[in-house]
Design a protein around this motif. Structure first.
Motif, PDB file in Angstrom:
ATOM      1  N   ILE A   1      12.336   2.626  -1.921  1.00  0.00           N
ATOM      2  CA  ILE A   1      11.004   2.244  -1.425  1.00  0.00           C
ATOM      3  C   ILE A   1       9.945   3.073  -2.165  1.00  0.00           C
ATOM      4  CG2 ILE A   1       9.455   2.240   0.592  1.00  0.00           C
ATOM      5  CD1 ILE A   1      11.717   0.166   0.862  1.00  0.00           C
ATOM      6  N   ARG A   2      10.218   4.376  -2.335  1.00  0.00           N
ATOM      7  CA  ARG A   2       9.252   5.231  -3.051  1.00  0.00           C
ATOM      8  C   ARG A   2       9.079   4.768  -4.493  1.00  0.00           C
ATOM      9  NH1 ARG A   2       7.882   9.274   0.209  1.00  0.00           N
ATOM     10  NH2 ARG A   2       9.409   9.913   1.787  1.00  0.00           N
ATOM     11  N   GLU A   3      10.185   4.354  -5.127  1.00  0.00           N
ATOM     12  CA  GLU A   3      10.085   3.849  -6.503  1.00  0.00           C
ATOM     13  C   GLU A   3       9.264   2.570  -6.552  1.00  0.00           C
ATOM     14  OE1 GLU A   3      13.459   3.502  -9.368  1.00  0.00           O
ATOM     15  OE2 GLU A   3      14.545   4.524  -7.747  1.00  0.00           O
ATOM     16  N   MET A   4       9.483   1.684  -5.575  1.00  0.00           N
ATOM     17  CA  MET A   4       8.749   0.414  -5.571  1.00  0.00           C
ATOM     18  C   MET A   4       7.251   0.650  -5.352  1.00  0.00           C
ATOM     19  SD  MET A   4      11.225  -2.535  -3.967  1.00  0.00           S
ATOM     20  CE  MET A   4      11.930  -1.715  -2.569  1.00  0.00           C
ATOM     21  N   THR A   5       6.916   1.559  -4.409  1.00  0.00           N
ATOM     22  CA  THR A   5       5.487   1.793  -4.172  1.00  0.00           C
ATOM     23  C   THR A   5       4.858   2.509  -5.381  1.00  0.00           C
ATOM     24  OG1 THR A   5       6.047   3.743  -2.850  1.00  0.00           O
ATOM     25  CG2 THR A   5       5.541   1.728  -1.647  1.00  0.00           C
ATOM     26  N   ALA A   6       5.628   3.369  -6.056  1.00  0.00           N
ATOM     27  CA  ALA A   6       5.100   4.030  -7.258  1.00  0.00           C
ATOM     28  C   ALA A   6       4.769   2.982  -8.320  1.00  0.00           C
ATOM     29  CB  ALA A   6       6.109   5.043  -7.797  1.00  0.00           C
ATOM     30  N   ARG A   7       5.655   1.992  -8.450  1.00  0.00           N
ATOM     31  CA  ARG A   7       5.376   0.927  -9.425  1.00  0.00           C
ATOM     32  C   ARG A   7       4.168   0.107  -9.035  1.00  0.00           C
ATOM     33  NH1 ARG A   7      10.865  -1.301 -12.140  1.00  0.00           N
ATOM     34  NH2 ARG A   7      11.879   0.722 -12.207  1.00  0.00           N
ATOM     35  N   LEU A   8       4.046  -0.167  -7.729  1.00  0.00           N
ATOM     36  CA  LEU A   8       2.874  -0.914  -7.251  1.00  0.00           C
ATOM     37  C   LEU A   8       1.602  -0.123  -7.562  1.00  0.00           C
ATOM     38  CD1 LEU A   8       4.298  -2.215  -3.851  1.00  0.00           C
ATOM     39  CD2 LEU A   8       3.473  -3.658  -5.733  1.00  0.00           C
ATOM     40  N   ASN A   9       1.660   1.186  -7.325  1.00  0.00           N
ATOM     41  CA  ASN A   9       0.489   2.036  -7.580  1.00  0.00           C
ATOM     42  C   ASN A   9       0.092   1.989  -9.051  1.00  0.00           C
ATOM     43  OD1 ASN A   9       1.444   4.635  -5.154  1.00  0.00           O
ATOM     44  ND2 ASN A   9       0.695   2.561  -4.877  1.00  0.00           N
ATOM     45  N   GLU A  10       1.116   1.962  -9.931  1.00  0.00           N
ATOM     46  CA  GLU A  10       0.824   1.847 -11.370  1.00  0.00           C
ATOM     47  C   GLU A  10       0.117   0.533 -11.686  1.00  0.00           C
ATOM     48  OE1 GLU A  10       4.475   2.355 -13.580  1.00  0.00           O
ATOM     49  OE2 GLU A  10       4.777   4.312 -12.631  1.00  0.00           O
ATOM     50  N   LEU A  11       0.370  -0.469 -10.850  1.00  0.00           N
ATOM     51  CA  LEU A  11      -0.282  -1.781 -11.036  1.00  0.00           C
ATOM     52  C   LEU A  11      -1.615  -1.850 -10.281  1.00  0.00           C
ATOM     53  CD1 LEU A  11       2.952  -3.843 -10.349  1.00  0.00           C
ATOM     54  CD2 LEU A  11       1.824  -3.701 -12.584  1.00  0.00           C
ATOM     55  N   ASN A  12      -2.071  -0.666  -9.825  1.00  0.00           N
ATOM     56  CA  ASN A  12      -3.313  -0.585  -9.043  1.00  0.00           C
ATOM     57  C   ASN A  12      -3.239  -1.308  -7.704  1.00  0.00           C
ATOM     58  OD1 ASN A  12      -4.717   1.079 -10.848  1.00  0.00           O
ATOM     59  ND2 ASN A  12      -5.078  -0.727 -12.165  1.00  0.00           N
ATOM     60  N   VAL A  13      -2.044  -1.358  -7.143  1.00  0.00           N
ATOM     61  CA  VAL A  13      -1.872  -1.888  -5.787  1.00  0.00           C
ATOM     62  C   VAL A  13      -1.630  -0.666  -4.900  1.00  0.00           C
ATOM     63  CG1 VAL A  13      -0.517  -3.405  -4.294  1.00  0.00           C
ATOM     64  CG2 VAL A  13      -0.847  -4.000  -6.704  1.00  0.00           C
ATOM     65  N   PRO A  14      -2.646  -0.269  -4.126  1.00  0.00           N
ATOM     66  CA  PRO A  14      -2.577   1.027  -3.449  1.00  0.00           C
ATOM     67  C   PRO A  14      -1.766   1.026  -2.148  1.00  0.00           C
ATOM     68  CG  PRO A  14      -4.692   0.004  -3.024  1.00  0.00           C
ATOM     69  CD  PRO A  14      -3.922  -0.960  -3.885  1.00  0.00           C
ATOM     70  N   LEU A  15      -0.469   0.772  -2.254  1.00  0.00           N
ATOM     71  CA  LEU A  15       0.385   0.825  -1.060  1.00  0.00           C
ATOM     72  C   LEU A  15       1.159   2.134  -1.080  1.00  0.00           C
ATOM     73  CD1 LEU A  15       1.399  -0.852   1.433  1.00  0.00           C
ATOM     74  CD2 LEU A  15       3.379  -1.447   0.020  1.00  0.00           C
ATOM     75  N   GLU A  16       1.106   2.854   0.042  1.00  0.00           N
ATOM     76  CA  GLU A  16       1.837   4.118   0.101  1.00  0.00           C
ATOM     77  C   GLU A  16       3.206   3.920   0.729  1.00  0.00           C
ATOM     78  OE1 GLU A  16      -0.327   7.307   1.890  1.00  0.00           O
ATOM     79  OE2 GLU A  16      -2.114   6.853   0.688  1.00  0.00           O
ATOM     80  N   ALA A  17       4.167   4.697   0.220  1.00  0.00           N
ATOM     81  CA  ALA A  17       5.529   4.623   0.767  1.00  0.00           C
ATOM     82  C   ALA A  17       5.505   4.872   2.277  1.00  0.00           C
ATOM     83  CB  ALA A  17       6.427   5.633   0.070  1.00  0.00           C
ATOM     84  N   GLU A  18       4.657   5.814   2.701  1.00  0.00           N
ATOM     85  CA  GLU A  18       4.596   6.153   4.130  1.00  0.00           C
ATOM     86  C   GLU A  18       4.207   4.953   4.982  1.00  0.00           C
ATOM     87  OE1 GLU A  18       6.006   8.808   4.926  1.00  0.00           O
ATOM     88  OE2 GLU A  18       6.059   9.493   2.841  1.00  0.00           O
TER      89      GLU A  18
END
Ligand code: AMP
Ligand code: FE
Ligand code: FE
Ligand code: ZN
Length: 281
Positions: free
Chosen positions: A103-120
């Protein structure tokens, strides 16, 4: 006639129903027996057993493991497992930890795409130890970052989409062994979905007990095909809806009604296995 649903998920993994809601639906639909098969978890089994007991429904403990053999993904259902078994609980805890890092890896990738979803935010929404992609999708919708679950999967989470991270898979042979050592029966889930026919003989040699012939996504012809394969390899026959509640459209419970005679056969197999002393190897 008595019938069972042996493939069900709750919010202890990626389903949306609580054990209470699931048992309520099962009671309304007249099921005599249920098994809970949350992904990499047996956490919901205690509550489910109590609720089923009160509702007069027979309950079978279970879990669904993600496994592979020679790069072929397959899902293993473990039935009648001892939910207090230390090795089972330790291994499940390991898979759960891997799911959380994913989940942390997926949210990190989303963040790189400027999709601001946090793992928490995903963990808070999932509120379970076995989070998966459906929870990320729900969190994206909840945060207003996607309009629908389908959009979340199509844009980000489907295989080979930018936020997709492959799921850890255990060796299928180890999976069968893990289920057996916890006193359970190992069953290959929805073979018609994973194209796992070549793996069946290998797993039979490893002690596979059964095969899920009846599944919501199996056509009548597919079920017939796996009934024939079950006969050929002397495998027990199981079936279930794979209901995830409202996770993917309408709840599926009720779409598969496994004749109870198959549950009787599963129970006899467990009883005869347990009455025999372990053969050391
Ligand atoms: P995971 O085990 O974390 O890889 O997530 C797999 C789950 O996501 C399964 O229950 C799938 O049915 C579900 N899933 C896959 N594609 C979609 C989709 N387009 N919409 C909703 N759920 C999906
Ligand atoms: Fe699932
Ligand atoms: Fe599955
Ligand atoms: Zn399932």
């Amino acid at each position: 006639m008595k019938f069972a649903d042996l493939h069900l998920h709750t919010h202890f993994s990626d389903g949306t129903f609580s054990p209470e809601e699931l048992a309520g639906h099962a009671q309304r639909l007249g099921f005599a027996a249920l098994a809970l098969t949350d992904h990499d978890s047996v956490e919901g089994c205690t509550r489910m057993a109590e609720i089923c007991g009160a509702a007069g429904i027979e309950f079978i403990t279970g879990t669904e493991l993600t496994a592979e053999h020679n790069d072929t993904e397959l899902h293993l259902l473990g039935y009648f497992v001892d939910t207090q078994d230390e090795k089972l609980l330790a291994d499940l805890a390991r898979f759960q930890a891997v799911r959380q890092s994913r989940i942390r890896e997926m949210t990190a990738r989303l963040n790189e795409l400027n999709v601001p979803l946090e793992a928490e935010a995903v963990f808070a929404l999932a509120n379970c130890k076995s989070p998966g992609r459906p929870h990320v999708a729900r969190a994206l919708v909840k945060a207003g970052l996607c309009r629908s679950l389908d959009e979340a999967f199509e844009r980000f989470l489907k295989k080979n989409r930018p936020a997709w991270v492959p799921k850890a898979r255990m060796s299928a042979l180890e999976g069968v062994e893990l289920i057996h050592q916890a006193g359970g029966l190992a069953v290959m889930a929805h073979p018609g979905l994973n194209r796992t026919d070549d793996v069946i003989p290998v797993l039979v040699d490893a002690g596979l007990d059964g095969i899920e012939c009846f599944h919501t996504k199996h056509s009548t012809a597919t079920s017939a095909r796996y009934l024939e394969i079950a006969g050929k390899f002397h495998l027990l026959v199981t079936g279930g809806s794979d209901c995830h509640g409202f996770s993917k459209g309408k709840p599926l419970i009720g779409t598969v009604k496994l004749p109870y005679e198959h549950v009787e056969k599963l129970k006899s197999r467990v009883a005869s296995r347990r009455s025999k002393p372990e053969i050391p190897h």
